[in-house]
Design a protein around this motif. Sequence first.
Motif, PDB file in Angstrom:
ATOM      1  N   GLN A  50      42.771  40.659  42.976  1.00 59.56           N
ATOM      2  CA  GLN A  50      42.399  41.583  43.753  1.00 59.56           C
ATOM      3  C   GLN A  50      41.075  41.741  44.346  1.00 59.56           C
ATOM      4  O   GLN A  50      40.553  42.124  45.434  1.00 59.56           O
ATOM      5  CB  GLN A  50      42.592  42.854  42.899  1.00 59.56           C
ATOM      6  CG  GLN A  50      41.809  44.263  43.357  1.00 59.56           C
ATOM      7  CD  GLN A  50      42.118  45.494  42.364  1.00 59.56           C
ATOM      8  OE1 GLN A  50      43.106  46.002  42.268  1.00 59.56           O
ATOM      9  NE2 GLN A  50      40.967  45.957  41.741  1.00 59.56           N
ATOM     10  N   ALA A  51      39.976  41.251  43.515  1.00 52.75           N
ATOM     11  CA  ALA A  51      38.522  41.184  43.723  1.00 52.75           C
ATOM     12  C   ALA A  51      38.431  40.178  45.072  1.00 52.75           C
ATOM     13  O   ALA A  51      37.928  40.483  45.898  1.00 52.75           O
ATOM     14  CB  ALA A  51      37.695  40.641  42.753  1.00 52.75           C
TER      15      ALA A  51
ATOM     16  N   ASP B  20      46.685  40.877  40.344  1.00 52.55           N
ATOM     17  CA  ASP B  20      45.768  40.917  39.044  1.00 52.55           C
ATOM     18  C   ASP B  20      44.394  41.069  39.411  1.00 52.55           C
ATOM     19  O   ASP B  20      43.970  41.019  40.574  1.00 52.55           O
ATOM     20  CB  ASP B  20      46.166  39.504  38.440  1.00 52.55           C
ATOM     21  CG  ASP B  20      47.248  39.405  37.680  1.00 52.55           C
ATOM     22  OD1 ASP B  20      47.597  40.191  37.095  1.00 52.55           O
ATOM     23  OD2 ASP B  20      47.714  38.313  37.606  1.00 52.55           O
ATOM     24  N   VAL B  21      43.624  41.604  38.474  1.00 59.33           N
ATOM     25  CA  VAL B  21      42.161  41.954  38.954  1.00 59.33           C
ATOM     26  C   VAL B  21      41.366  40.950  39.820  1.00 59.33           C
ATOM     27  O   VAL B  21      40.737  41.201  40.506  1.00 59.33           O
ATOM     28  CB  VAL B  21      41.514  42.507  37.870  1.00 59.33           C
ATOM     29  CG1 VAL B  21      41.482  44.068  37.722  1.00 59.33           C
ATOM     30  CG2 VAL B  21      41.633  41.740  36.591  1.00 59.33           C
ATOM     31  N   THR B  22      41.308  39.509  39.069  1.00 58.86           N
ATOM     32  CA  THR B  22      40.641  38.549  39.939  1.00 58.86           C
ATOM     33  C   THR B  22      41.211  38.404  41.232  1.00 58.86           C
ATOM     34  O   THR B  22      40.484  38.206  42.095  1.00 58.86           O
ATOM     35  CB  THR B  22      40.619  37.191  39.063  1.00 58.86           C
ATOM     36  OG1 THR B  22      42.045  37.001  38.729  1.00 58.86           O
ATOM     37  CG2 THR B  22      39.981  37.462  37.791  1.00 58.86           C
TER      38      THR B  22
END
Lengths: 351, 312
Positions: free
Chosen positions: A191-192, A187-189
């Motif tokens: 991933q960050a 997921d993007v968060t």
Amino acid sequence: MSKLLEVKDLQISFNTYGGEVQAVRGVSFDLNKGETLAIVGESGSGKSVTTSAIMGLLPKSNTQIKNGEILYKGKDILKFSEKEMQKIRGKEISMVFQDPMSSLNPTMKVGNQIAEGLIKHRGLSKAEAKEKAIELLRKVGIPKPELRVKQYPHQFSGGMRQRVVIAIALACNPEIIIADEPTTALDVTIQAQILELMKEMQKDTGCSIIFITHDLGVVANVADRVAVMYAGKIVEVGTVDDIFYNPKHPYTWGLLGSMPTLDDNESEELYTIPGTPPDLTNPPKGDAFAPRNKYALEIDTMYEPPMFKVSDTHYAATWLLHENAPKVELPDAIKKRIDSFLTKQQGGNKQ
Amino acid sequence: MKTEEKILEVKNLKKYFPAGRGKVVKAVDDISFDIYKGETFGLVGESGSGKSTAGRTIIRLYDATDGEVLFKGKNVHAKLSKSEQLKFNRQMQMIFQDPSSSLNPRMTVMDIIAEGLDVHHLVKNEKERKKRVEELLEAVGLNKEHASRFPHEFSGGQRQRIGIARALAVEPELIICDEPISALDVSIQAQVVNLLKRLQKERGLTYLFIAHDLSMVKYISDRIGVMHLGHMVELADSDELYKNPIHPYTKSLLSAVPLPDPNYERNRIRQVYDPSQLDTSEQPQFREIRPRHWVRCTTKEFEKYKRELEGK
């Protein structure tokens, strides 16, 4: 900066029932010490095959390495025996895979998976290795590492598993880490977080990273230099600023244009590349991108373009850069976007 | 094309799954929203947020645990007669995420696309059927020669186009797109998104667009709902949501999206979502903080967020 890895004119084919697939058709690049090189491309562009070759992970049965050399610290690792390769793999060059669900052994405790390499390559005792494993888990940001080290992969979430995979890759202080789409499944968060972790680890250990991805946002975040691959070739290479603010190859234009930004105007159509990538069992004559390229010249259908030099760091393989080629301007949609990025940056500096 | 006519009203929709030993997973826990005719409503969230379950429940692939779904004012989750059910199926269609597993490998493209035409008796004879399928193939950017082929003969992007043609065949009014582009390559994604936008303009379609790629959702949607752990935490016009995100989860989600701009990336500050910072003095509710901008919050937070917005 010293060159750690040099790939020279690498050509790799696979024998399949459908014929010979020319997956990598002459790839050359260097990796300097301490930098992050991103390799961008669509599926089938040969980016994973290239890095598998560096790790010596291609199946012997149907792979032909037709040409080229991969020099690691001056030695050609393509000529190494399996035994010599094992000394490098995991110790000097290690890998982070895309899917943390399938790259860990489900029947082994996480701690043992990290310790494996330490015992094998660094000759640590079991107890020492376990201690080091706990330390590594703490380093990659896993809470309560003393407990976690005794758990199995299924007890970890996707992001946590990827942290474990990174801990394994870091275990022996490798010189090079190859990260093959390490955040695509996340997921993007998350991933960050993983991207931040990798950058931090690089700062700590000074290792070089080859980062494979198709997400240009991720590239802009992690990369120092970028190589864009298409149909088994590198079509453009440069620093991250070269590629994002001064792209020269029409394929790079298409990639940049097909990704909407958060402040795009919705009424505009996305700039797209028509058609689909070519079939590499039978690559087209001349420039493989020509059939999808609206700026293609006649020469594109006959001869493959060489790498033209744009600047000391920036090269692109398109006939448009030849001195006799007609002047082609950057497509409006992309020019506007780059301008908006650059003005935003200036505005930001003033504040 | 946007109108004020509500085509779909979702009211307090809940979908719980039994998880064994008496436990339940509250995949969708009391969400409400409306979709207006002709708009694209984006539903974003991370994996496990319940966005796909919401889409699937709305189209009745799952039976809702509780709540209502009104399609043009009519409750479609009530007990329907066969003919009413058939009529509803025609009005709402779905495009799935994975184009390789959502097409029957043993059917030709012609039969896949025409299945809906046959079920609803929309064509009188073989000739008409063929003509319709060919029209549809052309509308989605394929050629009529493709009709006799099987799904495995196509690339991912082409398969997704077949999925779109199948959904269009029965002339639906609302299409639920469940992550229609996330399995595709970047350049192909853009092609499919442009196609969806063009079809919407030509046919006046309404989309419920479910995705996790925030930049793409922003690009295609008129309004966006953000889901987290089965709840809808924020809902607003897409520009408003990106300019003035209110809920801490939305903020953290937006700040995590990497953009293809190295300078921006160098200076990006990521905001971390910390659920313990939320007010727990009462059950949070979905409140309208500004016209058309809704946030899930408690009364205290409501006042705080309001001041925050005015301060801007």
